[in-house]
Design a protein around this motif. Sequence first.
Motif, PDB file in Angstrom:
ATOM      1  N   LEU A   1      -4.194  35.491  17.757  1.00 16.05           N
ATOM      2  CA  LEU A   1      -3.359  34.471  17.905  1.00 16.05           C
ATOM      3  C   LEU A   1      -4.339  33.121  18.450  1.00 16.05           C
ATOM      4  CD1 LEU A   1       0.194  34.839  17.602  1.00 16.05           C
ATOM      5  CD2 LEU A   1      -1.376  34.307  15.646  1.00 16.05           C
ATOM      6  N   PRO A   2      -4.519  31.841  18.436  1.00 18.52           N
ATOM      7  CA  PRO A   2      -4.334  30.825  19.183  1.00 18.52           C
ATOM      8  C   PRO A   2      -3.488  31.012  20.442  1.00 18.52           C
ATOM      9  CG  PRO A   2      -4.008  29.459  17.028  1.00 18.52           C
ATOM     10  CD  PRO A   2      -3.565  31.398  16.697  1.00 18.52           C
ATOM     11  N   TYR A   3      -4.471  30.290  21.890  1.00 16.95           N
ATOM     12  CA  TYR A   3      -3.162  30.604  23.219  1.00 16.95           C
ATOM     13  C   TYR A   3      -2.031  29.774  23.607  1.00 16.95           C
ATOM     14  CZ  TYR A   3      -2.484  30.118  27.759  1.00 16.95           C
ATOM     15  OH  TYR A   3      -1.662  30.387  28.786  1.00 16.95           O
ATOM     16  N   GLY A   4      -1.931  28.361  21.947  1.00 16.29           N
ATOM     17  CA  GLY A   4      -0.695  28.034  21.925  1.00 16.29           C
ATOM     18  C   GLY A   4       0.328  28.726  21.480  1.00 16.29           C
ATOM     19  N   LEU A   5      -0.074  29.704  20.296  1.00 16.62           N
ATOM     20  CA  LEU A   5       1.036  30.217  19.797  1.00 16.62           C
ATOM     21  C   LEU A   5       0.710  31.138  19.832  1.00 16.62           C
ATOM     22  CD1 LEU A   5      -0.693  29.724  15.881  1.00 16.62           C
ATOM     23  CD2 LEU A   5       1.296  28.988  17.184  1.00 16.62           C
ATOM     24  N   MET A   6       0.176  32.067  20.775  1.00 17.06           N
ATOM     25  CA  MET A   6       1.100  33.206  21.614  1.00 17.06           C
ATOM     26  C   MET A   6       1.869  32.818  22.921  1.00 17.06           C
ATOM     27  SD  MET A   6      -2.393  35.207  22.998  1.00 17.06           S
ATOM     28  CE  MET A   6      -4.026  35.278  22.002  1.00 17.06           C
ATOM     29  N   LYS A   7       1.802  31.809  23.267  1.00 21.37           N
ATOM     30  CA  LYS A   7       2.788  31.256  24.168  1.00 21.37           C
ATOM     31  C   LYS A   7       4.441  31.455  23.563  1.00 21.37           C
ATOM     32  CE  LYS A   7       1.826  29.672  28.452  1.00 21.37           C
ATOM     33  NZ  LYS A   7       1.884  28.787  29.073  1.00 21.37           N
ATOM     34  N   ARG A   8       3.907  30.806  21.812  1.00 18.37           N
ATOM     35  CA  ARG A   8       4.789  29.867  21.049  1.00 18.37           C
ATOM     36  C   ARG A   8       5.702  32.136  20.652  1.00 18.37           C
ATOM     37  NH1 ARG A   8       7.436  26.305  17.512  1.00 18.37           N
ATOM     38  NH2 ARG A   8       6.324  24.645  19.255  1.00 18.37           N
ATOM     39  N   VAL A   9       4.652  32.938  20.809  1.00 17.00           N
ATOM     40  CA  VAL A   9       5.780  34.244  20.344  1.00 17.00           C
ATOM     41  C   VAL A   9       6.444  35.046  21.626  1.00 17.00           C
ATOM     42  CG1 VAL A   9       5.011  36.797  20.085  1.00 17.00           C
ATOM     43  CG2 VAL A   9       3.828  34.363  18.512  1.00 17.00           C
ATOM     44  N   GLU A  10       5.282  34.699  22.627  1.00 16.52           N
ATOM     45  CA  GLU A  10       6.601  34.310  24.162  1.00 16.52           C
ATOM     46  C   GLU A  10       8.461  34.301  23.621  1.00 16.52           C
ATOM     47  OE1 GLU A  10       5.219  34.714  28.081  1.00 16.52           O
ATOM     48  OE2 GLU A  10       4.439  36.078  27.483  1.00 16.52           O
ATOM     49  N   ILE A  11       7.915  33.546  23.457  1.00 19.55           N
ATOM     50  CA  ILE A  11       9.811  32.353  23.451  1.00 19.55           C
ATOM     51  C   ILE A  11      10.320  32.569  22.413  1.00 19.55           C
ATOM     52  CG2 ILE A  11      11.168  29.958  22.748  1.00 19.55           C
ATOM     53  CD1 ILE A  11       8.574  28.889  24.165  1.00 19.55           C
ATOM     54  N   ALA A  12       9.159  33.079  20.889  1.00 18.56           N
ATOM     55  CA  ALA A  12      10.420  34.083  20.223  1.00 18.56           C
ATOM     56  C   ALA A  12      10.963  35.524  20.432  1.00 18.56           C
ATOM     57  CB  ALA A  12       9.235  33.861  19.066  1.00 18.56           C
ATOM     58  N   ARG A  13      10.024  36.186  21.047  1.00 22.60           N
ATOM     59  CA  ARG A  13      10.310  37.379  21.713  1.00 22.60           C
ATOM     60  C   ARG A  13      11.989  37.359  22.355  1.00 22.60           C
ATOM     61  NH1 ARG A  13       6.020  40.456  25.033  1.00 22.60           N
ATOM     62  NH2 ARG A  13       6.672  38.918  26.445  1.00 22.60           N
ATOM     63  N   ALA A  14      11.581  36.339  23.681  1.00 20.55           N
ATOM     64  CA  ALA A  14      12.728  36.603  24.762  1.00 20.55           C
ATOM     65  C   ALA A  14      13.815  36.252  23.828  1.00 20.55           C
ATOM     66  CB  ALA A  14      11.980  35.444  25.719  1.00 20.55           C
ATOM     67  N   LEU A  15      13.576  35.527  22.736  1.00 22.10           N
ATOM     68  CA  LEU A  15      15.089  34.490  22.159  1.00 22.10           C
ATOM     69  C   LEU A  15      15.686  35.641  20.682  1.00 22.10           C
ATOM     70  CD1 LEU A  15      14.285  30.785  21.085  1.00 22.10           C
ATOM     71  CD2 LEU A  15      15.873  31.311  22.090  1.00 22.10           C
ATOM     72  N   ALA A  16      14.820  36.757  21.190  1.00 20.69           N
ATOM     73  CA  ALA A  16      15.479  37.393  19.542  1.00 20.69           C
ATOM     74  C   ALA A  16      16.484  38.581  20.995  1.00 20.69           C
ATOM     75  CB  ALA A  16      14.017  38.189  19.380  1.00 20.69           C
ATOM     76  N   ALA A  17      16.101  38.716  22.026  1.00 22.72           N
ATOM     77  CA  ALA A  17      17.248  39.105  22.941  1.00 22.72           C
ATOM     78  C   ALA A  17      18.540  38.594  22.449  1.00 22.72           C
ATOM     79  CB  ALA A  17      16.928  39.457  23.876  1.00 22.72           C
ATOM     80  N   LYS A  18      19.023  37.162  21.898  1.00 19.95           N
ATOM     81  CA  LYS A  18      19.983  36.686  21.675  1.00 19.95           C
ATOM     82  C   LYS A  18      20.041  36.272  23.435  1.00 19.95           C
ATOM     83  CE  LYS A  18      21.327  35.565  18.018  1.00 19.95           C
ATOM     84  NZ  LYS A  18      21.119  34.238  17.489  1.00 19.95           N
ATOM     85  N   PRO A  19      19.958  36.034  24.354  1.00 25.96           N
ATOM     86  CA  PRO A  19      20.005  35.743  25.847  1.00 25.96           C
ATOM     87  C   PRO A  19      21.057  34.397  25.734  1.00 25.96           C
ATOM     88  CG  PRO A  19      17.960  34.646  25.531  1.00 25.96           C
ATOM     89  CD  PRO A  19      18.366  35.352  24.000  1.00 25.96           C
ATOM     90  N   ARG A  20      21.774  34.614  27.216  1.00 21.22           N
ATOM     91  CA  ARG A  20      22.612  34.018  27.342  1.00 21.22           C
ATOM     92  C   ARG A  20      21.620  32.212  28.744  1.00 21.22           C
ATOM     93  NH1 ARG A  20      28.414  35.073  29.899  1.00 21.22           N
ATOM     94  NH2 ARG A  20      28.612  32.966  29.507  1.00 21.22           N
ATOM     95  N   LEU A  21      20.589  33.465  29.172  1.00 20.38           N
ATOM     96  CA  LEU A  21      19.947  32.275  29.964  1.00 20.38           C
ATOM     97  C   LEU A  21      18.469  32.907  29.770  1.00 20.38           C
ATOM     98  CD1 LEU A  21      19.599  30.094  32.791  1.00 20.38           C
ATOM     99  CD2 LEU A  21      19.610  32.399  33.920  1.00 20.38           C
ATOM    100  N   LEU A  22      17.632  31.890  29.189  1.00 22.68           N
ATOM    101  CA  LEU A  22      16.534  32.009  29.590  1.00 22.68           C
ATOM    102  C   LEU A  22      15.280  31.477  30.390  1.00 22.68           C
ATOM    103  CD1 LEU A  22      14.105  32.982  27.229  1.00 22.68           C
ATOM    104  CD2 LEU A  22      14.899  30.184  25.496  1.00 22.68           C
ATOM    105  N   LEU A  23      15.114  32.423  30.827  1.00 18.93           N
ATOM    106  CA  LEU A  23      13.398  31.519  31.725  1.00 18.93           C
ATOM    107  C   LEU A  23      12.848  30.889  30.818  1.00 18.93           C
ATOM    108  CD1 LEU A  23      13.990  34.292  34.600  1.00 18.93           C
ATOM    109  CD2 LEU A  23      15.295  32.254  34.096  1.00 18.93           C
ATOM    110  N   LEU A  24      11.529  30.275  31.119  1.00 18.41           N
ATOM    111  CA  LEU A  24      10.533  29.557  30.486  1.00 18.41           C
ATOM    112  C   LEU A  24       9.416  29.332  31.761  1.00 18.41           C
ATOM    113  CD1 LEU A  24      11.246  27.897  27.864  1.00 18.41           C
ATOM    114  CD2 LEU A  24      11.509  29.520  27.993  1.00 18.41           C
TER     115      LEU A  24
END
Lengths: 322, 272, 291
Positions: free
Chosen positions: B167-190
Amino acid sequence: MRLAGFYIFAAVVALLPVLFPDNYFVVVVGTSAGLHVILAVGLNLLIGYAGQISLGHAAFFGLGAYASAILSTRFDWPSLLALVAGLIAAGLIAWVFARPILRLRGHYLAMATLGFGIIAHVIMVQATQWTGGPDGLAGIPPLNLLGWQVDGDLQWYGVIAAAMLLVVWLSLNLVDSQVGRALRAVHGSEFAARMMGIDTARTKTQAFVVSAVFAAFAGSLFAHQQAFVSPDSFNLTVSVELVTMVVLGGLASTFGAVCGAIALTLLQQGLVVFEDYEMLIHGALLMAVMIFMPQGLFVGLTQAAHRLGSTLARSKFRRSLD
Amino acid sequence: MTAMIAPLPLSSTPASPLLAVTGLEQSFGGVMALAGVSFQVAEGLVYAVIGPNGAGKTTLFNALCGFYQPSSGSIRFTERELLGLPTHRIAACGIARTFQNLQLFFNMTVLENVMVGCHLRTKTSLFAAALRLPRVRRQEQRLRDWAIEALELCELADRATQSAGTLPYGLMKRVEIARALAAKPRLLLLDEPAAGLNDTETLALRDLITRIRDSGVTILLVEHHMPLVMGVSDRLLVLDYGSVLAEGTPAEIQADPRVVAAYLGGAVNYAV
Amino acid sequence: MPEQLFQFLVTGITVGSLYALVGLGFALIYNASDVVNFAQGEFVMLGAMAAIALQNAGFPLFLAAIVATLLTVGVGLLLERFAIEPAVGASVVSTIIITIGAAIFLRGVALLLWGKDFYALPPFSGDTPIQLGGATVLPQSLWVLGVTVVLVLLVRAFFNRTLPGKALLACSYNRVAAQAVGINVKVMLRLAYGLSAGLGALAGILIAPITFSSYEAGVMLGLKGFSAAIVGGIGNPMGAVAGGLLLGVLEALGAGFISSGYKDAIAFLFVLMVLFFEPTGLFGHKSAERV
């Protein structure tokens, strides 16, 4: 569809003795290749998928072999029970050693597993009253599967082929599951894996235990098939050969490990002709493959095909979303 | 604002805070990376941590996640003490994060990356997985659905089968966010989600952060991109040399002369 | 009992000196390239076998030793040029396999040249044992000890006093930064391989009068040297020397008081125990990864 490669492989394995009946090469070399496949596929879970090297895996191969040998000759256990006991013993020992060993990284891990393998080999040679020492143990009864005595090259080919296909199937399932993804995540980024809630120590332990149990399975079959075991079959060279199979075929690919195991078995058979040159060629080939094809034979050769496949899959996936 | 300050610091937010950090200290060989940091994050906010390079922002994140073991202090998350817990247990409490330098699983596809993000939401035993029992098959389907849901929120669904490394860099960063969200967290650290992104991508990121906040996830944000920080945050914490320099709303921070002197360097008005 | 103990200590220190030299070779190469060279033991074997062959061909012992060392250094340089350099940036597992391949290859060469027979060198200064405080010491042991001390001091001085030595050290700390200040990293890499091949060869020549050499003689010595480097904290040259001596003494005591058959198991058990309690070796530095 997920297991298409597996069904093709199974069909080839089943057809070989039909297409080449009474062929020594197919049945005998095929049996040896089958055992190597079991060992390599198991070790690949640890090295290829979990990213943890082991230079002492012959220890578990030997453990399974000696458990079967000792229990069935000295204690007259039924062979199947001896086999199962070997699997449990290997699993337990791997479980106990996994945590302290897998805490180590890189070359320290290489050293620890190497030491583990050498210690196991020394015990096989020295604990003469149990293992028969350097001379080994002879007279191991053949495998008895609920009354059916495995006998003759062709029957052994069938049994080992079935065992190998079972291991390949289990491994394919495992890799493509939550457990397998956790393994690969640990390899990809240990920090991120932990942050996803993966207990990395536990995950590595699972990989170590599974690969040890597979190795012991191969060892036990080997002992009953050969009717004889000696420490030479489980020394450092064997451990290195096992790693070679995994790396040769291509890390993190079950069929890569299968290819690597078969390729090295054939190579060893082929190099016997060269006698004194065998070692030289073996070493040169190892270096050459690693330098010029670091991803391994299978991965290197199938990458082109895979690229084509993923393009098709992507368009298919898009359609499935509509 | 001064009138709102109650006698006890703990009751300064109406309900008990989601995250309460008190007196956190972390040193590396004599260098104090965190020198007694305290702050509280109320549920439902975007809370940003800013400060010059080396102020201790990433160290703070790593301490929150259990990668470092702070020498003293307390980290209370939903009334639970996190200090001393291993990372995977902290994650299980409902915290997910992205990384400043990418920590994607490059050996997997985008979908598989995000499926790993769902790891905590279901359990599979080794035996069941190896034998691929029917319930494992159903579980896999569920994991896949959850992952696709997270990918869709991040507008990545069409990349699902692609290998994460391509993936291009920008999308990789987005995948990290998607991966973190998939955990259904209450607190998300970016951790610096905008670093390396172009202007269009940064604007899209701002929308994404707002969407995530609106879905009920509290966000703790470390970021250097001031327009983004000022535009998206509800409150800010300013760190300097491991200590808290100021805390307040974006307007308060921009008006704070100490912050202006130490960090913003005069330019005060930011808007996206 | 004390005399016996002293005897075991002498044996242990002699063997430990060799492990120290081999371990030093590991540390040198690791510092320069992050590669653990599993062909290190084969340098030892080549040094010994070449010296023996040259001596049999009529060379005086001293000259045979020098030529054999130079030949082994040449092999080390060739290894670096044709196996390590093309694989720069390969993973740990890949480089381990490459150097194991090199080790098997060199063993194969030795097998072709000298067959499976065992050979030995005559002792450098006779074989009349010397009585030393109740223990019997072979003159060759004194040679081993003396040369090891000199070599270790030379390597130390090389690192502390000379520019190439400091440059090599700089490469081990940060290769990119070293390159940025004008150090030719490639030359340093060759220097490291040449040096450690030379150290290995000398170790082999020193031990050749005490134990028999064959094409396989390098395997166990190489592994013990690797253990020494690991116990000392990999990449720490003096740690490797200390680790080697420790390992040699422990092994000799284990062989003497417990069982000689289990001597290798005792040595590796010790290494495992060290790693279990100090995962980066006794004298290694801990490093934190940044996320």
